[in-house]
Write an enzyme that holds these catalytic residues in place. Structure first.
Site, PDB file in Angstrom:
ATOM      1  N   LYS A  68     -19.274 -15.800   1.685  1.00 25.75           N
ATOM      2  CA  LYS A  68     -20.822 -15.788   2.119  1.00 25.75           C
ATOM      3  C   LYS A  68     -21.752 -15.182   0.958  1.00 25.75           C
ATOM      4  O   LYS A  68     -21.320 -14.248   0.138  1.00 25.75           O
ATOM      5  CB  LYS A  68     -21.004 -14.646   3.116  1.00 25.75           C
ATOM      6  CG  LYS A  68     -20.516 -15.204   4.658  1.00 25.75           C
ATOM      7  CD  LYS A  68     -21.079 -14.483   5.496  1.00 25.75           C
ATOM      8  CE  LYS A  68     -20.452 -14.698   7.032  1.00 25.75           C
ATOM      9  NZ  LYS A  68     -20.513 -13.262   7.474  1.00 25.75           N
TER      10      LYS A  68
ATOM     11  N   GLY B 233     -13.795  -3.351   0.408  1.00 22.36           N
ATOM     12  CA  GLY B 233     -15.100  -2.816   0.826  1.00 22.36           C
ATOM     13  C   GLY B 233     -15.528  -1.655  -0.102  1.00 22.36           C
ATOM     14  O   GLY B 233     -16.596  -1.658  -0.711  1.00 22.36           O
TER      15      GLY B 233
ATOM     16  N   GLY C 122      -9.988  -8.485  -0.904  1.00 26.04           N
ATOM     17  CA  GLY C 122      -8.809  -8.947  -0.179  1.00 26.04           C
ATOM     18  C   GLY C 122      -8.314 -10.381  -0.498  1.00 26.04           C
ATOM     19  O   GLY C 122      -7.268 -10.424  -0.812  1.00 26.04           O
TER      20      GLY C 122
ATOM     21  N   ARG D  10       0.781  -1.203  -0.020  1.00 25.40           N
ATOM     22  CA  ARG D  10      -0.087  -0.043  -0.067  1.00 25.40           C
ATOM     23  C   ARG D  10       0.968   1.200  -0.009  1.00 25.40           C
ATOM     24  O   ARG D  10       0.455   2.433  -0.658  1.00 25.40           O
ATOM     25  CB  ARG D  10      -1.144   0.114   1.235  1.00 25.40           C
ATOM     26  CG  ARG D  10      -2.004  -1.068   0.939  1.00 25.40           C
ATOM     27  CD  ARG D  10      -2.986  -0.687   1.962  1.00 25.40           C
ATOM     28  NE  ARG D  10      -4.220  -1.494   1.631  1.00 25.40           N
ATOM     29  CZ  ARG D  10      -5.115  -2.037   2.403  1.00 25.40           C
ATOM     30  NH1 ARG D  10      -5.101  -1.912   3.757  1.00 25.40           N
ATOM     31  NH2 ARG D  10      -6.311  -2.512   1.914  1.00 25.40           N
TER      32      ARG D  10
HETATM   33  P1  ADP Z   1     -12.792 -11.570  -0.866  1.00 23.54           P
HETATM   34  O1  ADP Z   1     -11.950 -11.127   0.231  1.00 23.54           O
HETATM   35  O2  ADP Z   1     -12.089 -11.667  -2.194  1.00 23.54           O
HETATM   36  O3  ADP Z   1     -14.096 -10.763  -1.210  1.00 23.54           O
HETATM   37  P2  ADP Z   1     -14.638 -13.631   0.365  1.00 23.54           P
HETATM   38  O4  ADP Z   1     -13.704 -12.664   1.796  1.00 23.54           O
HETATM   39  O5  ADP Z   1     -15.960 -13.269   0.137  1.00 23.54           O
HETATM   40  O6  ADP Z   1     -13.493 -12.916  -0.938  1.00 23.54           O
HETATM   41  O7  ADP Z   1     -14.137 -14.921   0.626  1.00 23.54           O
HETATM   42  C1  ADP Z   1     -12.808 -15.673   0.931  1.00 23.54           C
HETATM   43  C2  ADP Z   1     -12.752 -16.713   1.754  1.00 23.54           C
HETATM   44  O8  ADP Z   1     -13.939 -17.660   1.250  1.00 23.54           O
HETATM   45  C3  ADP Z   1     -11.476 -17.620   1.759  1.00 23.54           C
HETATM   46  O9  ADP Z   1     -11.040 -17.530   3.014  1.00 23.54           O
HETATM   47  C4  ADP Z   1     -11.897 -18.966   1.383  1.00 23.54           C
HETATM   48  O10 ADP Z   1     -11.290 -19.818   2.043  1.00 23.54           O
HETATM   49  C5  ADP Z   1     -13.561 -19.102   1.642  1.00 23.54           C
HETATM   50  N1  ADP Z   1     -14.019 -20.060   0.605  1.00 23.54           N
HETATM   51  C6  ADP Z   1     -14.178 -19.969  -0.749  1.00 23.54           C
HETATM   52  N2  ADP Z   1     -14.701 -21.053  -1.142  1.00 23.54           N
HETATM   53  C7  ADP Z   1     -15.143 -21.831   0.033  1.00 23.54           C
HETATM   54  C8  ADP Z   1     -15.818 -23.138   0.389  1.00 23.54           C
HETATM   55  N3  ADP Z   1     -16.355 -23.467  -0.637  1.00 23.54           N
HETATM   56  N4  ADP Z   1     -16.258 -23.384   1.870  1.00 23.54           N
HETATM   57  C9  ADP Z   1     -15.618 -22.553   2.666  1.00 23.54           C
HETATM   58  N5  ADP Z   1     -15.008 -21.611   2.386  1.00 23.54           N
HETATM   59  C10 ADP Z   1     -14.722 -21.135   1.012  1.00 23.54           C
HETATM   60 MG    MG Z   2     -12.240 -11.385   2.376  1.00 26.19          MG
END
Ligand code: ADP
Ligand code: MG
Length: 399
Positions: free
Chosen positions: A200, A379, A356, A36
């Site tokens: 989620k 975010g 992230g 960053r």
């Molecule tokens: P980002 O930070 O890119 O927005 P998220 O925070 O929404 O992504 O999600 C990332 C997390 O989701 C990771 O830690 C990953 O391990 C978890 N994840 C992805 N697929 C699965 C799954 N099938 N079951 C449980 N956790 C999952």
């Molecule tokens: Mg995340």
């Protein structure tokens, strides 16, 4: 479009700049990852070339509105000094008498970093009085530069109130973020696809609702795919499911059908009894997952099905990994998608990766330099994809 530092005369001015130096600090009080800070250098160097006297502000962590040595920006100032090879003064406070004196004595071409802006409880309250005190550090003839993309979805004193008091423009980093998101959301080359995954559904409902109106197709993987699959009465075993979001998932699938937006869900899976590299995992060559198992990655048939769609896309936005990519056993789907997005980009597609964990994945699989734009704000990028206007951008001067 918003005005940037190139659109305004900055020669010999005092400049108050908001950056996002919310970086990890290790137990030896050293910056653990300086990405960053590096990302802000182009803007800072440009301002120094303009012979500005530069006052830098940032937050670091969540210090709860009072000074806390753990969240001091001192290690950051030290790192910045190293990276730009130029002295960076660090204030002990923000708007206390000593800092005011430092600010007053600051000469053109010099840099002063304020302490963590969140050491003041008024930062998160978008406080006009605090904004006026910050302004008094630089005076009436100064300019405010916003370059903290990761913070512009919040209306805080250093992202909003202050920008009402001074001519406010974006730095190079923020300008680049805005350029890419405007391009993909307002005038995407088609086909335009979204790849969504991660933990989620509830985090990404707004994104899906907005993107359904814009994209030609949506690929859904990660844990959130199982809520969608279950809503279609497909067996998902013990996979992570948000039971209270089943109707919503169903509704989104119906809406996509009405809009003729193809939603692709996994058709095969890598499963295990738990998300761990220490238990046996197996490949399931069917859409249904047996009882007792969790879907933890997309399978090879899903990958081949989405490969052509990714490779023929002209615009790609990716948010959320396809599986538990942090673990060896469940990284392959995300790795393949990362390589496909990189390939598509090399063939001329515009690709934007946000979030992230998605950004970590792209780095882990060594394709970061092959993506058109890697967003620096989780975010903030989600809110832009949701179609929201961000207060910290809105408040800047228009071109
Ligand atoms: P980002 O930070 O890119 O927005 P998220 O925070 O929404 O992504 O999600 C990332 C997390 O989701 C990771 O830690 C990953 O391990 C978890 N994840 C992805 N697929 C699965 C799954 N099938 N079951 C449980 N956790 C999952
Ligand atoms: Mg995340």
């Amino acid at each position: 479009m918003k005005k940037s530092i190139k659109d305004i005369d900055l020669k010999n001015k005092k400049v108050l700049i908001r950056v996002d130096y919310n970086v990890p600090i290790n137990e030896n009080a050293e910056v653990e990852d300086d990405t960053r800070i590096r990302e802000s250098l182009a803007t800072i160097q440009y301002l120094i070339e303009q012979n500005c006297a530069l006052i830098i502000m940032s937050h670091l962590g969540r210090p709860k509105g009072k000074p806390d040595a753990k969240y001091s920006l001192k290690p950051v100032a030290k790192k910045l000094q190293e990276l730009i090879n130029k002295s960076v003064k660090i204030a002990e406070g923000i708007v206390d008498e000593k800092t005011k004196q430092l600010a007053k004595n600051l000469k053109n071409g010099e840099i002063l970093m304020l302490e963590n802006i969140r050491f003041d409880p008024r930062e998160e309250k978008n406080d006009i009085e605090f904004a006026n005190e910050l302004k008094s550090l630089v005076g009436d003839d100064a300019v405010f530069v916003q370059d903290a993309f990761g913070s512009v979805h919040r209306a805080h004193t250093s992202t909003y109130a202050i920008a009402k008091l001074l001519p406010a423009v974006c730095g190079f980093l923020l300008e680049k973020e805005i350029k890419y998101f405007e391009k993909i959301l307002n005038s995407p080359e088609r086909p335009f696809i979204a790849i969504l995954g991660g933990a989620k559904v509830s985090d990404k409902i707004g994104v899906i609702e907005n993107l359904i109106n814009k994209v030609d197709g949506i690929i859904i993987g990660g844990a959130m795919a199982y809520t969608f699959l279950l809503s279609k009465e497909i067996k998902v075993g013990n996979s992570l499911v948000e039971k209270d979001k089943l109707d919503l998932a169903k509704g989104l699938l119906r809406k996509a059908e009405e809009k003729k937006v193809n939603i692709l869900l996994p058709i095969d899976h890598i499963v295990a009894t738990q998300a761990s590299d220490n238990v046996e995992y197996k490949y399931i060559d069917s859409i249904d997952i047996p009882d007792g198992y969790m879907g933890l990655d997309i399978g090879k048939n899903t990958v081949s099905r989405i490969a052509n769609i990714i490779l023929s896309a002209k615009t790609i936005v990716w948010n959320g990994p396809m599986g538990v990519f942090e673990l060896n056993n469940f990284q392959e789907g995300t790795r393949q998608v990362a390589l496909l997005v990189a390939n598509a980009t090399q063939k001329g597609a515009t690709s934007v990766v946000g979030g992230g964990d998605s950004v970590s994945a792209v780095k882990k699989f060594k394709v970061a330099d092959k993506i058109s734009h890697i967003s620096t704000g989780g975010g903030a990028s989600l809110e832009l994809l949701e179609g929201k206007t961000l207060p910290g951008i809105e408040v800047l001067l228009d071109k």
